[in-house]
Design an enzyme around this catalytic site. Sequence first.
Site, PDB file in Angstrom:
ATOM      1  N   GLU A  70       0.607  -1.469   0.111  1.00 32.15           N
ATOM      2  CA  GLU A  70       0.205   0.374   0.298  1.00 32.15           C
ATOM      3  C   GLU A  70       0.683   1.642   0.154  1.00 32.15           C
ATOM      4  OE1 GLU A  70      -2.783   0.688   3.644  1.00 32.15           O
ATOM      5  OE2 GLU A  70      -3.065   2.116   2.371  1.00 32.15           O
ATOM      6  N   ASP A  91      -0.658  -4.427   3.128  1.00 29.85           N
ATOM      7  CA  ASP A  91      -0.942  -3.935   3.966  1.00 29.85           C
ATOM      8  C   ASP A  91      -0.328  -3.677   5.090  1.00 29.85           C
ATOM      9  OD1 ASP A  91      -2.779  -1.982   4.851  1.00 29.85           O
ATOM     10  OD2 ASP A  91      -4.189  -2.410   4.595  1.00 29.85           O
ATOM     11  N   ILE A  93      -0.320  -1.660   7.614  1.00 27.76           N
ATOM     12  CA  ILE A  93      -1.408  -1.054   8.901  1.00 27.76           C
ATOM     13  C   ILE A  93      -2.917  -0.856   8.740  1.00 27.76           C
ATOM     14  CG2 ILE A  93      -2.759   0.258  11.079  1.00 27.76           C
ATOM     15  CD1 ILE A  93       0.853   1.565  11.493  1.00 27.76           C
ATOM     16  N   ASP A  94      -4.075  -2.314   8.509  1.00 26.25           N
ATOM     17  CA  ASP A  94      -5.065  -1.868   8.584  1.00 26.25           C
ATOM     18  C   ASP A  94      -5.686  -1.504   9.558  1.00 26.25           C
ATOM     19  OD1 ASP A  94      -6.583  -2.256   5.860  1.00 26.25           O
ATOM     20  OD2 ASP A  94      -7.741  -3.954   7.465  1.00 26.25           O
ATOM     21  N   THR A  96      -5.812   2.293   9.845  1.00 23.55           N
ATOM     22  CA  THR A  96      -4.559   3.654  10.578  1.00 23.55           C
ATOM     23  C   THR A  96      -5.692   4.151  11.435  1.00 23.55           C
ATOM     24  OG1 THR A  96      -3.118   2.942   8.716  1.00 23.55           O
ATOM     25  CG2 THR A  96      -2.933   5.443   9.378  1.00 23.55           C
ATOM     26  N   ASP A 217      -6.182  -4.586   1.340  1.00 28.92           N
ATOM     27  CA  ASP A 217      -6.858  -4.552   2.487  1.00 28.92           C
ATOM     28  C   ASP A 217      -7.662  -6.407   2.677  1.00 28.92           C
ATOM     29  OD1 ASP A 217      -7.086  -1.326   3.214  1.00 28.92           O
ATOM     30  OD2 ASP A 217      -8.460  -1.298   0.988  1.00 28.92           O
TER      31      ASP A 217
HETATM   32  C1  IPD Z   1      -9.118   0.759   5.524  1.00 27.01           C
HETATM   33  C2  IPD Z   1      -9.833   0.061   6.443  1.00 27.01           C
HETATM   34  C3  IPD Z   1     -11.333   0.779   6.740  1.00 27.01           C
HETATM   35  C4  IPD Z   1     -11.715   0.264   5.559  1.00 27.01           C
HETATM   36  C5  IPD Z   1     -11.092   0.980   4.300  1.00 27.01           C
HETATM   37  C6  IPD Z   1     -10.112   1.394   4.615  1.00 27.01           C
HETATM   38  P1  IPD Z   1      -5.969   1.725   5.880  1.00 27.01           P
HETATM   39  O1  IPD Z   1      -7.835   0.898   4.946  1.00 27.01           O
HETATM   40  O2  IPD Z   1      -9.909  -0.881   5.495  1.00 27.01           O
HETATM   41  O3  IPD Z   1     -11.543  -0.637   7.506  1.00 27.01           O
HETATM   42  O4  IPD Z   1     -12.812   0.773   5.204  1.00 27.01           O
HETATM   43  O5  IPD Z   1     -11.877   0.850   2.888  1.00 27.01           O
HETATM   44  O6  IPD Z   1      -9.069   1.780   3.182  1.00 27.01           O
HETATM   45  O7  IPD Z   1      -6.850   2.716   5.257  1.00 27.01           O
HETATM   46  O8  IPD Z   1      -7.134   2.049   7.638  1.00 27.01           O
HETATM   47  O9  IPD Z   1      -5.156   0.864   5.171  1.00 27.01           O
HETATM   48 CA    CA Z   2      -6.373  -1.381   4.594  1.00 26.95          CA
HETATM   49 CA    CA Z   3      -3.293   0.262   5.488  1.00 28.76          CA
END
Ligand code: IPD
Ligand code: CA
Ligand code: CA
Length: 275
Positions: A70, A91, A93-94, A96, A217
Amino acid sequence: MPKKYSEWLAFAKDMAFEAGRIIQQAREESSFVRDYKSDHELVTSTDIAVDKYLCASIAEKYPSHLILSEESSPSLNLEARPSDKPVWVIDPIDGTVNFAHGHAHVAVSIGLFIGEERILGVVNAPFLNECFWALRGGGAFCNDKALRVSGGTDLRSALVATGFPYQKNALVPLVERVSRVLHQCQDIRRNGSAALDLCWVAAGRLDAYFETVKPWDMAAGVLIAEEAGAKVGYYEEQKNAWPKPINGNALLVSTPDLYDCFIEILKVNEFSYSN
Ligand code: IPD
Ligand code: CA
Ligand code: CA
């Protein structure tokens, strides 16, 4: 199953645990800074640090593999890749926004696919002490416990997760979908980590999850959900160019019995919302 797949899985788990330690330490020491990319999308210095750690580890151990990550290679061209080339999808940090606000729903997501097949997925949630993982054809696990979807068959009792996009102009059709789900199901959750939502479907804690997300994701979580018995598909016709194993556009993952009901609920006419 080729022996190298298990070796890759062990390597991915080691990386996910070390990445989890980096994330925990950054929170304990409050040693991260916030920034924004693509307008209003939050990114922290810990996202970047973990991304660097994961990419460097893979490049050192498997220099011939490709990496779609990412933060450092989101636009990697996958079109001309040889069909037997392993691709890591990361990813760092999923969740963030959760991370930056001190919430626990945060994960490191590491997937690997080859050609048209998802091979492995690891989703480590360091603040929850849960590491979800799966190897194609080998079942799905949380730490050492085998996972199975809820087996939910009744729409009215279904607990459903989704997420809201950073781009505000994509919100209107989603609000209609959320309204329909709220009217017909038990309740809805917005936990803030798509990777964990998918793992929670696998663990039977949710009956369904839908959202449009990016490859990083969902690459790992979808395999984990599939291996736990979930049905995976799309509630819209696919128009984008991502390879199938990492296509998160209009993604629907649910118990097999509820899948068709959700396809019906989520079908809204996007065209009527485009102006
Ligand atoms: C997000 C998370 C979130 C989802 C967003 C993603 P990130 O990823 O997974 O739950 O609703 O579509 O972008 O930005 O925290 O890596
Ligand atoms: Ca994510
Ligand atoms: Ca992320």
